[in-house]
Design a protein around this motif. Structure first.
Motif, PDB file in Angstrom:
ATOM      1  N   ILE A  32       9.841   9.538 -58.410  1.00 44.72           N
ATOM      2  CA  ILE A  32      10.126   9.381 -56.972  1.00 44.72           C
ATOM      3  C   ILE A  32       9.151   8.384 -56.362  1.00 44.72           C
ATOM      4  O   ILE A  32       9.549   7.452 -55.648  1.00 44.72           O
ATOM      5  N   ALA A  33       7.861   8.568 -56.660  1.00 38.75           N
ATOM      6  CA  ALA A  33       6.850   7.675 -56.102  1.00 38.75           C
ATOM      7  C   ALA A  33       7.101   6.238 -56.536  1.00 38.75           C
ATOM      8  O   ALA A  33       7.003   5.302 -55.735  1.00 38.75           O
ATOM      9  N   LEU A  34       7.445   6.046 -57.834  1.00 40.31           N
ATOM     10  CA  LEU A  34       7.715   4.695 -58.334  1.00 40.31           C
ATOM     11  C   LEU A  34       8.920   4.086 -57.628  1.00 40.31           C
ATOM     12  O   LEU A  34       8.944   2.884 -57.344  1.00 40.31           O
ATOM     13  N   ASN A  35       9.942   4.912 -57.347  1.00 41.36           N
ATOM     14  CA  ASN A  35      11.123   4.411 -56.643  1.00 41.36           C
ATOM     15  C   ASN A  35      10.779   3.929 -55.255  1.00 41.36           C
ATOM     16  O   ASN A  35      11.231   2.868 -54.822  1.00 41.36           O
ATOM     17  N   GLU A  42       9.937  -4.580 -53.621  1.00 44.11           N
ATOM     18  CA  GLU A  42      11.082  -5.475 -53.776  1.00 44.11           C
ATOM     19  C   GLU A  42      11.393  -6.223 -52.484  1.00 44.11           C
ATOM     20  O   GLU A  42      11.981  -7.307 -52.517  1.00 44.11           O
ATOM     21  N   SER A  43      10.995  -5.631 -51.337  1.00 48.69           N
ATOM     22  CA  SER A  43      11.290  -6.291 -50.063  1.00 48.69           C
ATOM     23  C   SER A  43      10.406  -7.513 -49.824  1.00 48.69           C
ATOM     24  O   SER A  43      10.679  -8.306 -48.924  1.00 48.69           O
ATOM     25  N   LEU A  44       9.318  -7.638 -50.602  1.00 48.23           N
ATOM     26  CA  LEU A  44       8.462  -8.819 -50.467  1.00 48.23           C
ATOM     27  C   LEU A  44       9.235 -10.036 -50.953  1.00 48.23           C
ATOM     28  O   LEU A  44       9.707 -10.048 -52.093  1.00 48.23           O
ATOM     29  N   PRO A  45       9.386 -11.075 -50.125  1.00 44.40           N
ATOM     30  CA  PRO A  45      10.181 -12.241 -50.525  1.00 44.40           C
ATOM     31  C   PRO A  45       9.715 -12.840 -51.852  1.00 44.40           C
ATOM     32  O   PRO A  45      10.519 -13.221 -52.703  1.00 44.40           O
ATOM     33  N   TYR A  56      16.526  -3.981 -61.014  1.00 48.99           N
ATOM     34  CA  TYR A  56      17.854  -3.411 -61.199  1.00 48.99           C
ATOM     35  C   TYR A  56      17.871  -2.429 -62.368  1.00 48.99           C
ATOM     36  O   TYR A  56      18.442  -1.351 -62.294  1.00 48.99           O
ATOM     37  N   ARG A  57      17.197  -2.841 -63.475  1.00 49.38           N
ATOM     38  CA  ARG A  57      17.150  -1.953 -64.647  1.00 49.38           C
ATOM     39  C   ARG A  57      16.445  -0.645 -64.305  1.00 49.38           C
ATOM     40  O   ARG A  57      16.879   0.442 -64.675  1.00 49.38           O
ATOM     41  N   PHE A  58      15.351  -0.743 -63.556  1.00 52.46           N
ATOM     42  CA  PHE A  58      14.618   0.459 -63.146  1.00 52.46           C
ATOM     43  C   PHE A  58      15.502   1.338 -62.270  1.00 52.46           C
ATOM     44  O   PHE A  58      15.492   2.571 -62.383  1.00 52.46           O
TER      45      PHE A  58
END
Lengths: 324, 324, 324, 324
Positions: A32-35, A42-45, A56-58
């Motif tokens: 959960i924490a990793l998600n 991922e939101s960092l440009p 995506y794989r994660f």
């Protein structure tokens, strides 16, 4: 069904000594924490584009694990102690619409929806942040807070209603006074609501604020109203918190008195009381005071010592040196 | 006057099972909500002009309905249980100056005033937002909040007085320190009051703030005072809330003890107690603890069981499984 | 000294029926209000110049009245009931250094100082705003608030110390992180304190705020600390308020029990109890609950009715229908 | 070891009458205050350069004094009453990892580290501000606050967890809504967290705020959530504060009842009770109410007077006129 029983135990918060269950808990909490971390990073440009494939794989892996977890919980829930979820079909149906099960479902559903419909991918990615609520499985200290909110829901509802009335009143008034001076910020009541909410919650960004004398006078009275808007839920919560702890103490005291019927607390009774204390979220300090309190209320036992043999009439249920 | 009695019942919050009265309630609540919505939407520049005619027609309809409602309430109020409103003339006069009747009057009066005097139409339109207060007829959860405010009115008055003193002190001081550096924002004490109120309520827009070293030092001490200004009503409310609930519990307990005089709570007594509990706004959780509490206070009944027959001495007044 | 006694009565808050004393109170309160209003209005640039002469005449008149009032209070204080102020010399000396006498002195002293030294006249004019504190003579509802602050002074002291430590910690940290990026706002620790205080009190003007990533991270943790800084005095006040009311109730209950020794409350006892209740600042609602409470605590009197004659064992000390 | 005993007494808060120990306290408190002042003043650009040498010498002197103090405390701690620190080796080890000893170590360690490693000098200088925490040795009023925080740590943990969830939720949402309109302020979730924290704590700088309609609607709901975030710790603290004082009163009451076993409080018992009261941080007002309370709870002693001899059954433990 010993297998189902074991799956249930593994998924529940680990009982003391059950190392396999503890490892499952740790693994799920970590995932959960990793998600959550992945969603944020991922939101960092600079990151999102370069590592999109890995993310995506994660995501696929996570959905797989959470999906298996969801099905396993649905399958094994009938093994729990809650009588509502005991029956094979109706119990599972009831569980599937409980808050905690819906959170688990919400954690995986968007992934499948994205396959069926053309939804904005960024929106779906950010939705994964809601997986943090899956931690509710493991954080029992939240429970007393939520109980206070539940018990005081009528009072909070009234406070919320007053906030709504206040926002409507404040935005209508400021619209009247500032409408002509600042048509871009207070051009309509809906537009003025932004200022009203930001002021009544005492946040006060200052991106818009009244400039006319009448508007400032009205605005000043609204800021004073804002103190009340903040004071209401705080007062309800403070009072509700005290009462909730009192209520739980009474449950504990009832059990304590039953244990004390024979005048002593034996090892089994002490274990039971300690278990109840943990379930109720009471601290050792809360409980240690109780026998003293009983002593005080009980007039015939003024000093807490038997007048004949000198023994303490009310033994300490926690035992010496127990920290928390 | 059976007709008058029926009108009274229809206008009051519906008794359980009275479906016609419930429909009247729903209709009036919906009309109030639509009026508030209309006021908000009409203020949008794009909407107000185009649909002005429709909004006017809706306004006439609303005033007609609310007018009839007002007169019907005035006519039927003598049927209520409140002894103050029983007498045909004096009772209706007393009712007409009660807070709730004045709110109802305020909801229709502006429409007629606009016909007599030349008042700014926009002002009148926005005034219709006050119709939201008509919801007070139906929202009983507000009542306990207002009761706390009423009981603690002296303490709130003192807090308000201190806020006034604080605003005068803060605006005078900042005027001295910032007067020369920022003549446009702190050019006089009345002008400086805007900053003082915004700071003492901890809103802090930041449209004006001290720039000189002395002004910042004084301003910093005022922000600290602001914490106190916010803390005072919150503390009064939290304490008052606890005491109000305690007070209502005592009323309930007195009734409970009376019901317990014969040692049992029969079906009729349980119904009465539940009615009282709803009137007092107590939750089932508040009440369920009470018999335990009585048990604890009553030294001779330590375990809550009769020493002769083993029966529970204090039955649970709520009955098992009652949620709220 | 009947004249001195009469002067004392005139200056004190009027006893019921003493119309002359009430007129003196009204006159002094009005003069204080006018003085505050004059200070505020005189600061308006348009007004101050044009009417300067009139304001000065009003000032001379006010100082004369307040000066006579100060001397009359000092002369007549020995007639009061406070044993500390009874002795002719020492008593008056003690009174002259009491808070209320110093406020009275502060209201007139600046006027005379201006004659002796060359002080900025605007500063002196604004100082007159402090005359508002003279209202403390007449506003008894403040007393319970100040008593709570006095009783909890150690806790408030600790909260204040923590605020000081927080400000030092926050300003030192933000100085380190933002020093280079914003040398004009965070160029030194004293300069950074402005941001620290404004943030820790949750006012948040936004005139200065961190811009670097490290500064924002540090700043975010300081805003969270700010919640604690606001929560501390509020929590202390809420708890202290409850305890102060409880304490006053105990004083009342002790008197009530004494009155109840013979089982009835006669007219004289009821008058005494009502007087005590007003002095303690308790509401009729606070007190009405008490006999019920006593009933509950007293196991032998479960229903509050005598088992032999059916009379209420504990009469209501307030009497029916007493509002506040 | 009479010398070690004396050193211990000198370093501890002075016992009444021990003037040498009081002088040591004053000297150390002054040195701490001077160190904090030096750190603040040295950061002023105009001062730091010119007087750098003097500041360095003062730093060397301070570290020498604090170093000697640290070693002396470590050496003499075994003389204290705390059984954990009694043993020569293990006791001193235990003390050296206690919070208060670590603060003392942190006050001198950076100076020596700077000799070993090449650390940014400015960072080290600012670190000296932490020496203010050494005042904890002398400020006992902090203790009750910290105890409340310790006892309520689970509730505070839950509130903190909710704040974390709130920040993640708010920053993810606002990122979605404002990402395109304001890429510089809401370009990623980590960037948006600054707005989220500043809003949820109701600080509201206004350096960044939503501009789109959807963003403002979402932002408004987050400001309302912010009220809850502020209300939670306040409510926990208010409730915890009341309960902590109640808990300490119960400890006092137990002792009081023991002293009252023979019906009187003699001089020795009164001294003991006063000592306990100071240790518990209870005010004279808290305690004076207790005997009254006991009177009320004790049904057989309704009036607090012996029915046979007329003496007060429960003497006042504080004695008349004791202020605090």
């Amino acid at each position: 069904m010993r297998a189902r029983r074991r799956v249930f135990e593994l998924l529940e918060v680990a009982a003391p000594g059950d190392r396999a269950s503890r490892r499952v808990d740790t693994a799920l909490i970590s995932l959960i924490a990793l998600n959550v971390l992945a969603t944020v990073v991922e939101s960092l440009p600079a990151v999102g584009g370069a590592l999109g494939e890995s993310f995506y794989r994660f995501e696929v892996l996570s959905v797989a694990v959470f999906g298996v977890e969801y099905l396993a919980r649905l399958w094994s829930v009938v093994e729990g102690e809650d009588p509502r979820y005991r029956s094979p079909v109706l119990g599972r149906l009831r569980y599937s619409v409980s808050a905690i099960a819906l959170i688990d479902l919400l954690a995986i559903l968007p992934f499948f929806l994205a396959g069926l419909f053309a939804i904005d991918l960024r929106f779906l990615r950010v939705l994964r942040i809601l997986r943090i609520f899956k931690l509710s499985h493991y954080f029992s200290a939240l429970e007393i807070l939520l109980e206070v909110v539940r018990v005081e829901r009528h009072a909070f509802g009234a406070a919320f209603f007053l906030l709504g009335v206040g926002v409507l009143f404040a935005s209508s008034g400021i619209y009247l006074f500032e409408h002509e001076a600042q048509p871009e910020a207070f051009g309509s009541i809906p537009a003025a609501m932004w200022w009203a909410v930001v002021t009544l919650t005492t946040v006060g960004y200052g991106d818009v604020s009244p400039v006319t004398a009448a508007g400032k006078m009205f605005g000043a009275s609204i800021t004073v109203m804002g103190i009340g808007m903040v004071a209401l839920p705080t007062g309800i919560l403070a009072s509700g918190f005290s009462r909730e702890v009192d209520r739980r103490k009474r449950v504990y005291v009832a059990q304590l008195h039953q244990a004390l019927e024979d005048g002593v607390i034996d090892a089994r009774e002490r274990r039971q009381l300690e278990g109840l204390r943990h379930d109720l979220g009471l601290t050792a300090e809360d409980v240690r005071g109780m026998t003293t309190q009983r002593r005080r209320t009980d007039p015939g036992r003024g000093t807490g010592k038997c007048p004949h043999c000198g023994e303490a009439l009310v033994p300490d249920p926690v035992g010496p040196g127990s920290g928390s």
